[in-house]
Design a protein around this motif. Structure first.
Motif, PDB file in Angstrom:
ATOM      1  N   ALA A 179      10.978 -16.777 -10.054  1.00 27.29           N
ATOM      2  CA  ALA A 179       9.799 -17.231  -9.318  1.00 27.29           C
ATOM      3  C   ALA A 179       8.899 -16.042  -8.993  1.00 27.29           C
ATOM      4  O   ALA A 179       9.349 -15.056  -8.416  1.00 27.29           O
ATOM      5  CB  ALA A 179      10.222 -17.940  -8.036  1.00 27.29           C
ATOM      6  N   GLY A 180       7.669 -16.101  -9.435  1.00 25.77           N
ATOM      7  CA  GLY A 180       6.696 -15.065  -9.114  1.00 25.77           C
ATOM      8  C   GLY A 180       6.658 -13.859 -10.025  1.00 25.77           C
ATOM      9  O   GLY A 180       5.847 -12.960  -9.820  1.00 25.77           O
ATOM     10  N   GLY A 181       7.525 -13.804 -11.039  1.00 21.34           N
ATOM     11  CA  GLY A 181       7.458 -12.649 -11.926  1.00 21.34           C
ATOM     12  C   GLY A 181       8.691 -12.417 -12.759  1.00 21.34           C
ATOM     13  O   GLY A 181       9.428 -13.340 -13.094  1.00 21.34           O
ATOM     14  N   VAL A 182       8.901 -11.159 -13.088  1.00 20.60           N
ATOM     15  CA  VAL A 182      10.024 -10.746 -13.925  1.00 20.60           C
ATOM     16  C   VAL A 182      10.857  -9.733 -13.139  1.00 20.60           C
ATOM     17  O   VAL A 182      10.333  -8.742 -12.634  1.00 20.60           O
ATOM     18  CB  VAL A 182       9.547 -10.117 -15.247  1.00 20.60           C
ATOM     19  N   GLU A 183      12.136 -10.014 -13.058  1.00 20.46           N
ATOM     20  CA  GLU A 183      13.079  -9.117 -12.409  1.00 20.46           C
ATOM     21  C   GLU A 183      13.728  -8.247 -13.479  1.00 20.46           C
ATOM     22  O   GLU A 183      14.235  -8.766 -14.474  1.00 20.46           O
ATOM     23  CB  GLU A 183      14.133  -9.952 -11.686  1.00 20.46           C
ATOM     24  N   ILE A 184      13.675  -6.951 -13.284  1.00 16.16           N
ATOM     25  CA  ILE A 184      14.275  -5.996 -14.210  1.00 16.16           C
ATOM     26  C   ILE A 184      15.530  -5.438 -13.542  1.00 16.16           C
ATOM     27  O   ILE A 184      15.497  -5.058 -12.372  1.00 16.16           O
ATOM     28  CB  ILE A 184      13.326  -4.817 -14.508  1.00 16.16           C
ATOM     29  N   ARG A 185      16.611  -5.342 -14.312  1.00 19.96           N
ATOM     30  CA  ARG A 185      17.852  -4.739 -13.815  1.00 19.96           C
ATOM     31  C   ARG A 185      18.361  -3.805 -14.901  1.00 19.96           C
ATOM     32  O   ARG A 185      18.562  -4.217 -16.039  1.00 19.96           O
ATOM     33  CB  ARG A 185      18.869  -5.825 -13.510  1.00 19.96           C
ATOM     34  N   ALA A 186      18.549  -2.542 -14.543  1.00 16.97           N
ATOM     35  CA  ALA A 186      18.970  -1.534 -15.520  1.00 16.97           C
ATOM     36  C   ALA A 186      20.264  -0.874 -15.056  1.00 16.97           C
ATOM     37  O   ALA A 186      20.396  -0.500 -13.891  1.00 16.97           O
ATOM     38  CB  ALA A 186      17.881  -0.477 -15.675  1.00 16.97           C
ATOM     39  N   THR A 187      21.194  -0.725 -15.996  1.00 19.07           N
ATOM     40  CA  THR A 187      22.479  -0.081 -15.730  1.00 19.07           C
ATOM     41  C   THR A 187      22.634   1.096 -16.685  1.00 19.07           C
ATOM     42  O   THR A 187      22.361   0.960 -17.883  1.00 19.07           O
ATOM     43  CB  THR A 187      23.641  -1.070 -15.945  1.00 19.07           C
ATOM     44  N   ALA A 188      23.071   2.233 -16.151  1.00 21.17           N
ATOM     45  CA  ALA A 188      23.350   3.397 -16.980  1.00 21.17           C
ATOM     46  C   ALA A 188      24.724   3.936 -16.590  1.00 21.17           C
ATOM     47  O   ALA A 188      25.101   3.897 -15.417  1.00 21.17           O
ATOM     48  CB  ALA A 188      22.291   4.478 -16.775  1.00 21.17           C
ATOM     49  N   ALA A 189      25.473   4.417 -17.581  1.00 23.39           N
ATOM     50  CA  ALA A 189      26.808   4.960 -17.321  1.00 23.39           C
ATOM     51  C   ALA A 189      27.044   6.191 -18.186  1.00 23.39           C
ATOM     52  O   ALA A 189      26.481   6.326 -19.283  1.00 23.39           O
ATOM     53  CB  ALA A 189      27.876   3.905 -17.594  1.00 23.39           C
ATOM     54  N   GLY A 241      25.273  12.543 -11.778  1.00 21.16           N
ATOM     55  CA  GLY A 241      25.080  11.099 -11.814  1.00 21.16           C
ATOM     56  C   GLY A 241      23.980  10.607 -12.732  1.00 21.16           C
ATOM     57  O   GLY A 241      23.213  11.389 -13.304  1.00 21.16           O
ATOM     58  N   VAL A 242      23.900   9.295 -12.834  1.00 16.53           N
ATOM     59  CA  VAL A 242      22.952   8.644 -13.741  1.00 16.53           C
ATOM     60  C   VAL A 242      21.936   7.784 -12.995  1.00 16.53           C
ATOM     61  O   VAL A 242      21.330   6.891 -13.571  1.00 16.53           O
ATOM     62  CB  VAL A 242      23.676   7.792 -14.809  1.00 16.53           C
ATOM     63  N   GLU A 243      21.724   8.090 -11.706  1.00 17.51           N
ATOM     64  CA  GLU A 243      20.742   7.321 -10.948  1.00 17.51           C
ATOM     65  C   GLU A 243      19.352   7.407 -11.565  1.00 17.51           C
ATOM     66  O   GLU A 243      18.651   6.400 -11.663  1.00 17.51           O
ATOM     67  CB  GLU A 243      20.659   7.812  -9.497  1.00 17.51           C
ATOM     68  N   MET A 244      18.950   8.604 -11.955  1.00 20.37           N
ATOM     69  CA  MET A 244      17.598   8.763 -12.496  1.00 20.37           C
ATOM     70  C   MET A 244      17.442   8.049 -13.833  1.00 20.37           C
ATOM     71  O   MET A 244      16.372   7.516 -14.132  1.00 20.37           O
ATOM     72  CB  MET A 244      17.247  10.252 -12.640  1.00 20.37           C
ATOM     73  N   GLU A 245      18.501   7.986 -14.619  1.00 22.88           N
ATOM     74  CA  GLU A 245      18.427   7.267 -15.895  1.00 22.88           C
ATOM     75  C   GLU A 245      18.247   5.769 -15.651  1.00 22.88           C
ATOM     76  O   GLU A 245      17.433   5.115 -16.318  1.00 22.88           O
ATOM     77  CB  GLU A 245      19.677   7.552 -16.729  1.00 22.88           C
ATOM     78  N   ALA A 246      18.980   5.218 -14.694  1.00 18.40           N
ATOM     79  CA  ALA A 246      18.834   3.796 -14.377  1.00 18.40           C
ATOM     80  C   ALA A 246      17.453   3.506 -13.796  1.00 18.40           C
ATOM     81  O   ALA A 246      16.806   2.522 -14.157  1.00 18.40           O
ATOM     82  CB  ALA A 246      19.934   3.353 -13.413  1.00 18.40           C
ATOM     83  N   MET A 247      16.977   4.377 -12.901  1.00 13.96           N
ATOM     84  CA  MET A 247      15.650   4.188 -12.296  1.00 13.96           C
ATOM     85  C   MET A 247      14.538   4.318 -13.338  1.00 13.96           C
ATOM     86  O   MET A 247      13.563   3.563 -13.314  1.00 13.96           O
ATOM     87  CB  MET A 247      15.442   5.216 -11.179  1.00 13.96           C
ATOM     88  N   THR A 248      14.686   5.271 -14.249  1.00 12.91           N
ATOM     89  CA  THR A 248      13.688   5.445 -15.308  1.00 12.91           C
ATOM     90  C   THR A 248      13.673   4.230 -16.223  1.00 12.91           C
ATOM     91  O   THR A 248      12.603   3.739 -16.605  1.00 12.91           O
ATOM     92  CB  THR A 248      13.961   6.740 -16.100  1.00 12.91           C
ATOM     93  N   ALA A 249      14.843   3.725 -16.575  1.00 11.54           N
ATOM     94  CA  ALA A 249      14.920   2.537 -17.426  1.00 11.54           C
ATOM     95  C   ALA A 249      14.222   1.352 -16.772  1.00 11.54           C
ATOM     96  O   ALA A 249      13.434   0.648 -17.418  1.00 11.54           O
ATOM     97  CB  ALA A 249      16.382   2.196 -17.718  1.00 11.54           C
TER      98      ALA A 249
END
Length: 157
Positions: free
Chosen positions: A91-101, A107-115
């Motif tokens: 509802a109202g748009g597109v939800e994006i969810r990115a996982t990096a491992a 850590g891989v926080e920046m990779e997930a956030m960039t994705a």
């Protein structure tokens, strides 16, 4: 929470954090973004003349995760063991969810956030012909596991 920013030395100079003494451990991060779209754009998503915007966004997010260290100056280049990006119409748009491992000393926080960020920008690019007022919002880290700082879950800190 740390009392100082790790990417700055005592003189205030920015530097890449030395992670050479850290043990390589299994690490995973999940990030999200939301692309706010009006009803006309949402209805047009499957028939977009440029192709399926959500599939293109998935691929762009995966590619972006792999290139994070080229975009964010102090990020370490990481050998990613897994990247997944999902783009779901809600509802109202597109939800994006990115996982990096990875298994690494950082850590891989920046990779997930960039994705998540680049996937959201790609949805905008693929649909901007229909509406220039599209908003990208709520780019957030949802969770991370592994490493010295342990587990993080949004809303539990």
């Amino acid at each position: 929470m740390s009392e100082k920013l790790s990417h700055f030395d005592e003189a205030g100079q920015a530097h890449m954090v030395d992670v050479s003494a850290k043990a390589a451990t299994q690490r995973e991060a999940v990030a999200a973004a939301f692309v706010e779209l009006n009803e006309a754009v949402l209805a047009a998503l499957p028939q977009n003349p440029k192709g399926n915007p959500l599939e293109v966004a998935r691929f762009a997010g995966i590619q972006a995760a792999k290139r994070t260290s080229e975009l964010i100056p102090m990020c370490h280049p990481l050998a990613l063991s897994f990247v997944d990006v999902q783009a779901t119409v809600v509802a109202g748009g597109v939800e994006i969810r990115a996982t990096a491992a990875t298994v690494a000393g950082t850590g891989v926080e920046m990779e997930a956030m960039t994705a998540a960020s680049v996937a959201a920008l790609t949805v905008y690019d693929m649909t901007k012909a229909l509406d220039k007022g599209i908003r990208i919002r709520e780019i957030v880290l949802l969770s991370k596991t592994g490493g010295k700082s342990g587990e993080y879950r949004r809303g539990n800190s």
